[in-house]
Design a protein around this motif. Structure first.
Motif, PDB file in Angstrom:
ATOM      1  N   GLN A  44       0.837  -1.196   0.000  1.00  0.00           N
ATOM      2  CA  GLN A  44       0.000   0.000   0.000  1.00  0.00           C
ATOM      3  C   GLN A  44       0.874   1.248   0.000  1.00  0.00           C
ATOM      4  OE1 GLN A  44      -2.536   0.316   3.406  1.00  0.00           O
ATOM      5  NE2 GLN A  44      -1.064  -0.581   4.800  1.00  0.00           N
ATOM      6  N   GLY A  45       0.494   2.175  -0.866  1.00  0.00           N
ATOM      7  CA  GLY A  45       1.272   3.400  -0.972  1.00  0.00           C
ATOM      8  C   GLY A  45       0.467   4.638  -0.663  1.00  0.00           C
ATOM      9  N   CYS A  46      -0.862   4.531  -0.726  1.00  0.00           N
ATOM     10  CA  CYS A  46      -1.668   5.732  -0.493  1.00  0.00           C
ATOM     11  C   CYS A  46      -2.998   5.421   0.198  1.00  0.00           C
ATOM     12  CB  CYS A  46      -1.929   6.463  -1.812  1.00  0.00           C
ATOM     13  SG  CYS A  46      -3.003   5.551  -2.935  1.00  0.00           S
ATOM     14  N   VAL A  47      -3.559   4.253  -0.070  1.00  0.00           N
ATOM     15  CA  VAL A  47      -4.862   3.831   0.462  1.00  0.00           C
ATOM     16  C   VAL A  47      -5.987   4.800   0.083  1.00  0.00           C
ATOM     17  CG1 VAL A  47      -5.966   2.651   2.420  1.00  0.00           C
ATOM     18  CG2 VAL A  47      -3.518   2.847   2.356  1.00  0.00           C
ATOM     19  N   GLY A  49      -6.513   5.030  -3.547  1.00  0.00           N
ATOM     20  CA  GLY A  49      -6.768   4.712  -4.943  1.00  0.00           C
ATOM     21  C   GLY A  49      -5.923   5.459  -5.956  1.00  0.00           C
ATOM     22  N   LYS A  50      -4.831   6.098  -5.523  1.00  0.00           N
ATOM     23  CA  LYS A  50      -4.061   6.917  -6.460  1.00  0.00           C
ATOM     24  C   LYS A  50      -2.746   6.293  -6.915  1.00  0.00           C
ATOM     25  CE  LYS A  50      -4.175  10.731  -7.909  1.00  0.00           C
ATOM     26  NZ  LYS A  50      -4.536  11.173  -9.275  1.00  0.00           N
ATOM     27  N   CYS A  51      -2.236   5.275  -6.206  1.00  0.00           N
ATOM     28  CA  CYS A  51      -0.866   4.849  -6.534  1.00  0.00           C
ATOM     29  C   CYS A  51      -0.793   3.477  -7.189  1.00  0.00           C
ATOM     30  CB  CYS A  51       0.006   4.876  -5.281  1.00  0.00           C
ATOM     31  SG  CYS A  51      -0.283   3.498  -4.157  1.00  0.00           S
ATOM     32  N   GLY A  52      -1.786   2.645  -6.968  1.00  0.00           N
ATOM     33  CA  GLY A  52      -1.805   1.343  -7.641  1.00  0.00           C
ATOM     34  C   GLY A  52      -0.923   0.269  -7.030  1.00  0.00           C
ATOM     35  N   ALA A  53      -0.219   0.592  -5.938  1.00  0.00           N
ATOM     36  CA  ALA A  53       0.663  -0.417  -5.325  1.00  0.00           C
ATOM     37  C   ALA A  53      -0.121  -1.626  -4.840  1.00  0.00           C
ATOM     38  CB  ALA A  53       1.444   0.203  -4.166  1.00  0.00           C
ATOM     39  N   CYS A  54      -1.412  -1.413  -4.520  1.00  0.00           N
ATOM     40  CA  CYS A  54      -2.244  -2.466  -3.926  1.00  0.00           C
ATOM     41  C   CYS A  54      -3.029  -3.252  -4.965  1.00  0.00           C
ATOM     42  CB  CYS A  54      -3.218  -1.818  -2.949  1.00  0.00           C
ATOM     43  SG  CYS A  54      -4.382  -0.736  -3.815  1.00  0.00           S
ATOM     44  N   LYS A  64      -7.890  -1.923  -7.531  1.00  0.00           N
ATOM     45  CA  LYS A  64      -7.109  -1.404  -6.412  1.00  0.00           C
ATOM     46  C   LYS A  64      -7.745  -1.908  -5.121  1.00  0.00           C
ATOM     47  CE  LYS A  64      -5.214   2.345  -9.009  1.00  0.00           C
ATOM     48  NZ  LYS A  64      -5.277   3.715  -9.510  1.00  0.00           N
ATOM     49  N   CYS A  66      -7.310  -1.229  -2.154  1.00  0.00           N
ATOM     50  CA  CYS A  66      -7.623  -0.264  -1.094  1.00  0.00           C
ATOM     51  C   CYS A  66      -8.946   0.426  -1.366  1.00  0.00           C
ATOM     52  CB  CYS A  66      -6.507   0.768  -0.954  1.00  0.00           C
ATOM     53  SG  CYS A  66      -6.427   1.961  -2.299  1.00  0.00           S
TER      54      CYS A  66
HETATM   55  S1  FES Z   1      -2.711   1.853  -1.913  1.00  0.00           S
HETATM   56 FE1  FES Z   1      -2.499   3.371  -3.431  1.00  0.00          FE
HETATM   57  S2  FES Z   1      -4.037   2.791  -4.829  1.00  0.00           S
HETATM   58 FE2  FES Z   1      -4.324   1.442  -3.207  1.00  0.00          FE
END
Ligand code: FES
Ligand code: FES
Lengths: 183, 829
Positions: A44-47, A49-54, A64, A66
């Motif tokens: 998780q990078g932002c939680v 919905g903006k970074c896509g890490a999840c 996503k 999160c």
């Molecule tokens: S944690 Fe960044 S989009 Fe889900």
């Protein structure tokens, strides 16, 4: 009653294994996967919905995790980056690499130095999986559109584009060679 | 083939009395093409199978102790205020809440962090004690058995504030009547430095060119945020901390100095993988102390993973800067001298390693140019913004934004081509090692060659700013930078005048251990926590070459455990130092092990050590006899009686590598602030759309000289990534505060990280001038791209805009700013 007291039993299939847990209704899928199902490869990078890490693949579509409650995933099939190699083996497209069975997408990232810290990488490879499932010859614009919801802070993205193009070519070549699963 | 190592019995005693001769077999040298060297090859990274399959191990994945509790941090909604009261009683009633810890509780347990500035009325704790000094500053911490519950409780804490006026502008902050962030004034550090006769050079010059430059608040936030776990064990009176910290280095000492335990009771562990760092994770240490104090107070181990919003508003940014720069130049293009006055805005607290942003580039302030004198007046200022810390390029990208902007203006003043002016003033190849005016020792370089390579690649001769479209302005820009690597710990001593320096510091160390085990496998222990730089791969390359073993046979352990690893006070991955000192220390440790292998091998072969060499996992004599590495290792550990007299039974070495060039500051304020100095030159062609203000980059070329390249793929990745960050802060990313000191860019909705759609396409050229100072000649490359990109791009855009009589001296260059500059009448009130 407070919000946290409402719970549900959630059953999902993660990389082929069934996971059933009683969790608060407000628990996000990303936290369910990491904490209850043990999938620490989902980052998780932002939680928000903006970074896509999840990003994970839910019933065939990159999502996503999160942006979903775990209860919303009840009954669904989920694939994480960990499941991509076995998926490739199942489809007859896996590539052996130093003792690991990699999906050509994963191999593409390795071959083209498409990652540095690797934190964004599970998300990128799964978004790419979604792209290549629908489009076996993506243009640069198709690639940009498919992974513009994933942020990478390390690479500057050029090597990611190279990685995805390499994977698309490789997959096509393997399928042509083996006649492996074309839908 | 050499003897089949694997079939040998390592416990065998057949060689007991004959010096190993029984184990020797003839080698047919012709059949043995020397194994290709690994250093210099674009080998694919060892890390990548793990990372592409989601098997990396990051801080958030760790649950190292039972009964972990989670914390949530209540943060100040005001930039400047006195805290009147905090009432946590309602929060404590909630299910699962174990404790609420305030600044008073923390201050009772830990000391304030030390400061390296003249005006130390600073009292920096990791949480506000009775006053808040920036928006987002921690005010209280909830400890609960679950992260959701900890967050729930935040809403139930009542804090009463007495609001104060904030001060946000560093130039206004130095005024006497400015609101005071701390007692004793907002100027934390002020120094006037002079190298050479600045006045005389300016008097003698044909022209004096002046400009004011403003560099905003920027940061390079990594994708993985901070994470800390702290466990105070009151039975043992020990404290264990896990964190994704870029140290340990000197900030470990800063951390442990404020905790109420001696250093041998505190263990720091950093996981093997980190999701990016870029210097930002150097500033994690206040949270390590905060969680430690909270664990002591609450009596449970605690874990915290920072949210993205917390990271953006209150982790660490790079200091913003206002710089007035003057250049003295003659008609013929000779740069005589530069001088500058600068105001660095360090936010609410000047916390270590600040004011490093001011002093880190000191040795390379003059860049790649010869000149006779250099003067600087430096202010480190406190304002009501987030405290600052290292960010990729630390201090240098700001300096080069101004210096390279000034060089362009000097070229305009004397009507000379900017490339020509640069070439004329470059330090020449035969001048290295070159001592800069401020005490820097530039190790090596071929600046002209690199510059010409770039000019050719971009086809400079045939470029024109003419445009066939009346809506488009075309600009050409370039920048040349000297990029420092591996900080000398002592550079910060310049912050104090010599009368105030108590104990100076020096050095840039790295500790690496190489071990060949009884089965002849090779293990390397780093005291580094890489953040994507591929240490496992480059270290394997170097060690494989040194020990004559295959690349795959080397296992590299990354991550840090201060209780188990041998580490040095400046170990770690920061300041582009791994490519310099890290690689050198690896080569040195491996070299020591190689000598041990040769000594033992020669003895087993019954020849003198000058008659053997190490190749293909065997020690081979000049007569072609060989003894395998496996045999040597087996003998060493299982049968040490076979060893030559006086030789220790080990194939292991620790190298704590220092560099002699890292000396302490001199009384006349000179210091060699870094160990090696690479070179970079970037070239850009841009198009500015007059109707929309949008800048499009038509072409971009980088040229870098990082000394010996260990792995071209990785070096290129570092250059691309660094260039991308410079590009991001030129056009997209910055931290914007409103007039109340509230951060406007606290989510990825407002803080504009470029996505794949906005990527910068670029071409790369390389020059390799090995450093004479390091073991294998390599220098670092982590920050090189960032430093050159910002001035190259801003010079290119300015080159386009001056055609419309518009000047540019600040960042970021967003479309609306460009549009406003081009359409002043339409934006006037
Ligand atoms: S944690 Fe960044 S989009 Fe889900
Ligand atoms: S590789 Fe680090 S964020 Fe993409």
């Amino acid at each position: 009653m407070t919000a946290e007291q409402y719970t549900s039993t959630v059953t999902v299939t993660v990389n082929g294994d069934e996971e059933t847990h009683e969790v608060p209704d407000r628990k996000l899928l990303v936290h369910f996967l990491r904490e209850d199902a043990g999938c620490t490869g989902v980052h998780q990078g932002c939680v928000v919905g903006k970074c896509g890490a999840c990003t994970v693949v839910v019933d065939g579509t990159p999502m996503k995790s999160c942006m979903m409650y775990s209860a919303q995933a009840n009954g669904k099939e989920i694939m994480t980056a960990r499941g991509l190699g076995p998926k490739a083996e199942e489809e007859g497209v896996a590539l052996e690499d130093d003792g690991d069975m990699l999906h050509p997408i994963q191999k593409g990232f390795k071959e083209n130095h498409g990652l540095q810290c690797g934190y964004c990488t599970p998300g990128f490879v799964l978004s790419t999986y979604g792209l290549l499932s629908e489009n076996d010859s993506p243009s640069e614009a198709d690639i940009d559109a498919a992974v513009s919801g994933n942020i990478c802070r390390c690479t500057g993205y050029n090597s990611i584009v190279d990685s995805i193009e390499w994977a698309a070519e490789e997959l096509k070549a393997i399928r042509a060679d083996t006649g492996a699963a074309d839908d | 083939m050499t003897d089949d190592a694997r079939s040998e019995d390592t416990c065998s005693d057949t060689a007991r009395t004959d010096g190993g001769a029984a184990a020797v077999k003839a080698v047919e040298a012709e059949e043995q093409p020397a194994r290709e060297k690994n250093v210099g090859q674009p080998l694919k990274r060892k890390e990548d199978n793990r990372l592409t399959t989601g098997r990396g191990r990051y801080i958030e994945d760790l649950e190292p102790v039972p009964n972990l509790h989670y914390i949530a941090v209540l943060r100040s909604p005001l930039a400047h205020a006195n805290i009147e009261s905090i009432d946590a009683s309602a929060a404590l009633e909630l299910p699962g809440v174990k404790a609420v810890v305030t600044g008073q509780d923390v201050a009772a347990r830990v000391k304030p962090f030390p400061a390296a500035v003249q005006n130390p009325s600073n009292a920096y704790y990791p949480i506000a004690v009775d006053k808040v000094r920036y928006y987002g500053e921690p005010v209280a911490v909830v400890v609960a058995d679950d992260r959701y519950r900890a967050h729930d409780a935040l809403e139930h804490i009542r804090v009463s504030y007495d609001r104060l006026d904030p001060i946000l502008d560093p130039e206004e902050a130095v005024e006497d009547d400015a609101p005071q962030v701390h007692e004793g004034g907002n100027v934390a550090n002020h120094r006037v430095l002079e190298y050479g006769d600045v006045e005389a050079e300016f008097d003698a010059a044909d022209h004096i060119v002046e400009e004011r430059f403003e560099y905003p608040r920027t940061a390079y936030p990594p994708l993985e945020t901070y994470g800390v776990i702290a466990d105070y064990d009151d039975g043992q009176d020990t404290l264990d901390i896990w964190a994704n910290f870029q140290g340990p280095f000197s900030l470990h000492a800063v951390t442990t100095a404020v905790l109420p335990l001696p250093e041998n009771r505190i263990t720091l562990r950093v996981p093997s993988d980190q999701g990016g760092g870029f210097g930002v994770k150097c500033s994690l240490y206040p949270y390590m102390v905060l969680l430690s104090a909270v664990s002591m107070e609450a009596g449970v181990p605690v874990k915290w993973v920072e949210s993205r919003q917390e990271h953006l508003l209150a982790s660490s940014m790079h200091a913003n800067r206002v710089q007035y720069l003057e250049g003295a130049v003659d008609d013929d293009g000779n740069i005589r001298a530069i001088r500058f006055r600068q105001y660095d805005d360090y936010g609410g607290y000047v916390r270590p390693p600040e004011p490093g942003a001011t002093y880190r580039p000191i040795a390379n302030w003059q860049g790649p140019y010869t000149m006779n004198a250099l003067g600087a007046e430096l202010f480190a200022v406190r304002t009501n913004k987030c405290p600052t810390g290292p960010n990729r390029g630390y201090g240098c990208h700001l300096h080069y934004f101004a210096l390279e902007g000034l060089v362009d203006r000097m070229a305009e003043t004397i009507d000379m081509d900017p490339a020509e002016l640069r070439l004329r003033n470059f330090i020449e190849d035969d001048a290295f090692p070159f001592e800069s005016l401020t005490g820097g020792l530039y190790d090596s370089g071929q600046y002209e060659k690199a510059m010409r390579m770039g000019l050719e690649a971009i086809d400079y001769e045939n470029l024109t700013t003419e445009s066939d479209d009346e809506d488009t302005l075309v600009g050409i820009g370039m920048a040349a930078v000297v990029d420092p690597q591996a900080s000398n710990m002592g550079y910060l001593d310049v912050a104090l005048p010599k009368e105030m320096r108590k104990n100076t510091k020096s050095g840039a160390l790295e500790a690496i251990t190489v071990i060949v085990g009884p089965d002849a496998t090779v293990k390397v222990d780093l005291t580094d926590s890489p953040q994507g730089q591929g240490h496992e791969t480059t270290v394997s390359q170097i060690v494989a070459d040194e020990l004559g073993v295959p690349f795959d046979a080397v296992k590299v352990n990354t991550g840090i455990d201060t209780s188990a690893d041998s580490w040095a006070i400046s170990s770690g991955t920061y300041s582009s130092r791994f490519g310099t000192i890290g690689h050198a220390a690896v080569a040195k440790a491996a070299g020591k092990v190689r000598d041990q292998i040769l000594t033992i091998g020669a003895h087993l072969l019954g020849v003198s050590v000058d008659r053997v060499e190490l190749r293909d996992e065997a020690v081979v004599s000049d007569e072609g006899d060989a003894v395998s590495l496996r045999r040597i290792a087996g003998t060493t550990y299982w049968d040490p009686q076979q060893l030559p007299e006086g030789v220790e039974p080990k194939l292991a070495a620790l190298s704590v590598m220092g560099m002699n060039q890292a000396t302490a500051v001199t009384d006349d304020d000179k210091v060699n602030s870094s160990m090696t100095y690479a070179f970079g030159a970037h070239f850009a062609v841009v198009e500015v759309n007059k109707r929309t203000g949008v800048v499009n980059i038509r072409d971009y070329v980088t040229v870098h000289d990082p000394g010996t390249v260990v792995n071209p793929l990785i070096v290129r990745g570092q250059i691309e990534g660094g260039t991308f960050h410079g590009y991001a802060s030129t056009f997209y990313e910055f931290h914007e505060y409103d007039e109340t000191g509230t951060l406007q860019t606290d989510s990825l909705m407002d803080y504009a990280m470029p996505t794949i759609k906005e990527r910068l396409k670029m071409r790369h050229e390389h020059v390799e001038t090995p450093s004479p100072f390091t073991e294998i000649g390599s220098k670092g490359t982590g920050e090189a791209g960032t430093q050159a990109t910002v001035p190259a791009l801003s010079n290119a855009v300015r080159n386009a805009l001056i055609q419309a009589d518009v000047d540019l001296d600040t960042l970021p260059i967003t479309p609306d700013r460009v549009w406003e500059l081009l359409h002043p009448s339409e934006t006037d009130d």
